[in-house]
Design a protein around this motif. Structure first.
Motif, PDB file in Angstrom:
ATOM      1  N   PHE A  14      42.161  42.484  38.180  1.00 53.20           N
ATOM      2  CA  PHE A  14      41.880  42.739  39.377  1.00 53.20           C
ATOM      3  C   PHE A  14      40.461  43.477  39.666  1.00 53.20           C
ATOM      4  O   PHE A  14      39.778  43.279  40.280  1.00 53.20           O
ATOM      5  CB  PHE A  14      43.188  43.525  39.932  1.00 53.20           C
ATOM      6  CG  PHE A  14      43.153  44.217  41.461  1.00 53.20           C
ATOM      7  CD1 PHE A  14      42.837  43.262  42.336  1.00 53.20           C
ATOM      8  CD2 PHE A  14      43.418  45.639  41.550  1.00 53.20           C
ATOM      9  CE1 PHE A  14      42.766  43.850  43.552  1.00 53.20           C
ATOM     10  CE2 PHE A  14      43.264  46.028  42.844  1.00 53.20           C
ATOM     11  CZ  PHE A  14      43.035  45.067  43.878  1.00 53.20           C
ATOM     12  N   HIS A  15      40.258  44.583  38.864  1.00 51.36           N
ATOM     13  CA  HIS A  15      39.176  45.272  38.858  1.00 51.36           C
ATOM     14  C   HIS A  15      38.089  44.506  38.367  1.00 51.36           C
ATOM     15  O   HIS A  15      36.953  44.481  38.869  1.00 51.36           O
ATOM     16  CB  HIS A  15      39.213  46.367  37.923  1.00 51.36           C
ATOM     17  CG  HIS A  15      39.998  47.682  38.480  1.00 51.36           C
ATOM     18  ND1 HIS A  15      39.193  48.611  39.147  1.00 51.36           N
ATOM     19  CD2 HIS A  15      41.248  47.947  38.614  1.00 51.36           C
ATOM     20  CE1 HIS A  15      40.137  49.505  39.813  1.00 51.36           C
ATOM     21  NE2 HIS A  15      41.438  49.089  39.261  1.00 51.36           N
ATOM     22  N   ALA A  16      38.144  43.364  37.478  1.00 49.01           N
ATOM     23  CA  ALA A  16      37.113  42.539  37.200  1.00 49.01           C
ATOM     24  C   ALA A  16      36.565  42.234  38.645  1.00 49.01           C
ATOM     25  O   ALA A  16      35.383  41.348  38.779  1.00 49.01           O
ATOM     26  CB  ALA A  16      37.381  41.775  36.218  1.00 49.01           C
ATOM     27  N   ALA A  17      37.614  41.467  39.681  1.00 51.80           N
ATOM     28  CA  ALA A  17      37.204  40.760  40.444  1.00 51.80           C
ATOM     29  C   ALA A  17      36.811  41.771  41.870  1.00 51.80           C
ATOM     30  O   ALA A  17      36.412  41.141  42.808  1.00 51.80           O
ATOM     31  CB  ALA A  17      38.464  40.121  40.965  1.00 51.80           C
ATOM     32  N   PHE A  18      36.494  43.077  41.807  1.00 55.65           N
ATOM     33  CA  PHE A  18      36.223  43.901  42.726  1.00 55.65           C
ATOM     34  C   PHE A  18      34.831  43.382  43.473  1.00 55.65           C
ATOM     35  O   PHE A  18      34.662  43.478  44.517  1.00 55.65           O
ATOM     36  CB  PHE A  18      36.077  45.312  42.212  1.00 55.65           C
ATOM     37  CG  PHE A  18      37.280  45.994  42.396  1.00 55.65           C
ATOM     38  CD1 PHE A  18      38.535  45.441  42.396  1.00 55.65           C
ATOM     39  CD2 PHE A  18      37.451  47.243  42.283  1.00 55.65           C
ATOM     40  CE1 PHE A  18      39.635  46.158  42.260  1.00 55.65           C
ATOM     41  CE2 PHE A  18      38.628  48.222  42.378  1.00 55.65           C
ATOM     42  CZ  PHE A  18      39.701  47.374  42.522  1.00 55.65           C
ATOM     43  N   TRP A  19      33.893  42.902  42.404  1.00 58.93           N
ATOM     44  CA  TRP A  19      32.681  42.512  42.939  1.00 58.93           C
ATOM     45  C   TRP A  19      32.486  41.678  44.106  1.00 58.93           C
ATOM     46  O   TRP A  19      32.201  41.716  45.067  1.00 58.93           O
ATOM     47  CB  TRP A  19      31.621  42.062  42.091  1.00 58.93           C
ATOM     48  CG  TRP A  19      31.058  43.356  41.368  1.00 58.93           C
ATOM     49  CD1 TRP A  19      29.921  44.010  41.548  1.00 58.93           C
ATOM     50  CD2 TRP A  19      31.797  43.962  40.022  1.00 58.93           C
ATOM     51  NE1 TRP A  19      29.854  44.900  40.424  1.00 58.93           N
ATOM     52  CE2 TRP A  19      30.903  45.105  39.627  1.00 58.93           C
ATOM     53  CE3 TRP A  19      32.964  43.937  39.307  1.00 58.93           C
ATOM     54  CZ2 TRP A  19      31.134  45.957  38.757  1.00 58.93           C
ATOM     55  CZ3 TRP A  19      33.162  44.669  38.333  1.00 58.93           C
ATOM     56  CH2 TRP A  19      32.348  45.652  38.116  1.00 58.93           C
ATOM     57  N   LYS A  20      33.596  40.440  44.037  1.00 53.71           N
ATOM     58  CA  LYS A  20      33.749  39.498  44.811  1.00 53.71           C
ATOM     59  C   LYS A  20      34.687  39.745  45.962  1.00 53.71           C
ATOM     60  O   LYS A  20      34.333  39.566  47.232  1.00 53.71           O
ATOM     61  CB  LYS A  20      34.248  38.030  44.127  1.00 53.71           C
ATOM     62  CG  LYS A  20      34.528  36.989  44.938  1.00 53.71           C
ATOM     63  CD  LYS A  20      34.653  35.750  44.010  1.00 53.71           C
ATOM     64  CE  LYS A  20      34.474  34.661  44.997  1.00 53.71           C
ATOM     65  NZ  LYS A  20      33.788  33.517  44.551  1.00 53.71           N
ATOM     66  N   LEU A  21      35.890  40.592  45.708  1.00 54.43           N
ATOM     67  CA  LEU A  21      36.734  40.769  46.540  1.00 54.43           C
ATOM     68  C   LEU A  21      36.301  41.709  47.675  1.00 54.43           C
ATOM     69  O   LEU A  21      36.685  41.775  48.621  1.00 54.43           O
ATOM     70  CB  LEU A  21      38.090  41.438  45.858  1.00 54.43           C
ATOM     71  CG  LEU A  21      39.070  40.571  44.945  1.00 54.43           C
ATOM     72  CD1 LEU A  21      40.014  41.361  44.307  1.00 54.43           C
ATOM     73  CD2 LEU A  21      39.832  39.704  46.054  1.00 54.43           C
ATOM     74  N   ASN A  43      34.253  51.653  37.369  1.00 60.52           N
ATOM     75  CA  ASN A  43      34.907  50.349  37.478  1.00 60.52           C
ATOM     76  C   ASN A  43      35.004  49.693  36.104  1.00 60.52           C
ATOM     77  O   ASN A  43      35.865  49.259  35.627  1.00 60.52           O
ATOM     78  CB  ASN A  43      34.642  49.407  38.635  1.00 60.52           C
ATOM     79  CG  ASN A  43      35.664  48.430  38.961  1.00 60.52           C
ATOM     80  OD1 ASN A  43      36.631  48.469  39.173  1.00 60.52           O
ATOM     81  ND2 ASN A  43      34.989  47.180  38.718  1.00 60.52           N
ATOM     82  N   LEU A  44      33.752  49.482  35.445  1.00 55.43           N
ATOM     83  CA  LEU A  44      33.854  48.828  34.256  1.00 55.43           C
ATOM     84  C   LEU A  44      34.480  49.678  33.454  1.00 55.43           C
ATOM     85  O   LEU A  44      35.128  49.097  32.337  1.00 55.43           O
ATOM     86  CB  LEU A  44      32.590  48.480  33.769  1.00 55.43           C
ATOM     87  CG  LEU A  44      31.309  47.780  34.510  1.00 55.43           C
ATOM     88  CD1 LEU A  44      30.043  47.924  34.481  1.00 55.43           C
ATOM     89  CD2 LEU A  44      32.066  46.252  34.316  1.00 55.43           C
ATOM     90  N   ARG A  45      34.539  51.029  33.410  1.00 56.24           N
ATOM     91  CA  ARG A  45      35.227  51.575  32.255  1.00 56.24           C
ATOM     92  C   ARG A  45      36.747  51.684  32.411  1.00 56.24           C
ATOM     93  O   ARG A  45      37.374  51.446  31.496  1.00 56.24           O
ATOM     94  CB  ARG A  45      34.936  53.076  32.347  1.00 56.24           C
ATOM     95  CG  ARG A  45      33.600  53.641  31.985  1.00 56.24           C
ATOM     96  CD  ARG A  45      32.846  53.140  30.558  1.00 56.24           C
ATOM     97  NE  ARG A  45      32.654  51.745  30.461  1.00 56.24           N
ATOM     98  CZ  ARG A  45      32.982  50.921  29.220  1.00 56.24           C
ATOM     99  NH1 ARG A  45      33.540  51.401  28.324  1.00 56.24           N
ATOM    100  NH2 ARG A  45      32.516  49.796  29.241  1.00 56.24           N
TER     101      ARG A  45
END
Length: 119
Positions: A14-21, A43-45
């Motif tokens: 879910f956090h990996a998708a933050f850039w797009k979401l 977010n990466l951490r």
């Protein structure tokens, strides 16, 4: 431990998708450079932490449930999710179904990590 691991893996994805979401490519440009950088670094951490916790849950379930160090990790993660639930009410006072769903997932995380402590 499997469900706690899946929960953590799901939050890593879910956090990996933050850039797009959240349209971060455009939205973060509105912020000052330090705030933009800190937001992405944090977010990466979080992705790293969630992925690591998931891996530990999958690879060492008996050690996590049955050793003092593992039980300390469970308590730490349960408190992480309790704190995240509280912060949801402090910082994101939005009456929206997705916000309520996330709040439920935070409570679920607290329960999944706390339950082995009582078993």
């Amino acid at each position: 431990m499997l469900l706690a691991g899946l929960h953590s893996a799901g939050f890593a994805l879910f956090h990996a998708a933050f850039w797009k979401l959240f349209g971060w490519k455009h939205e973060l440009r509105k912020l000052a450079l330090p705030t933009r950088a800190i937001t992405q670094i944090l977010n990466l951490r979080l992705i790293y932490v969630f992925a690591g916790i998931a891996a530990l849950c999958f690879l060492f379930p008996a050690e996590i449930a049955g050793t003092p160090l593992g039980r300390g990790l469970l308590a730490f993660m349960a408190l992480f999710w309790v704190g995240r639930t509280i912060e949801q009410f402090v910082f994101l006072r939005v009456n929206h179904p997705m916000v309520h769903a996330l709040t439920a997932l935070f409570v679920l995380g607290a329960a999944l990590f706390a339950l082995p402590l009582f078993g």
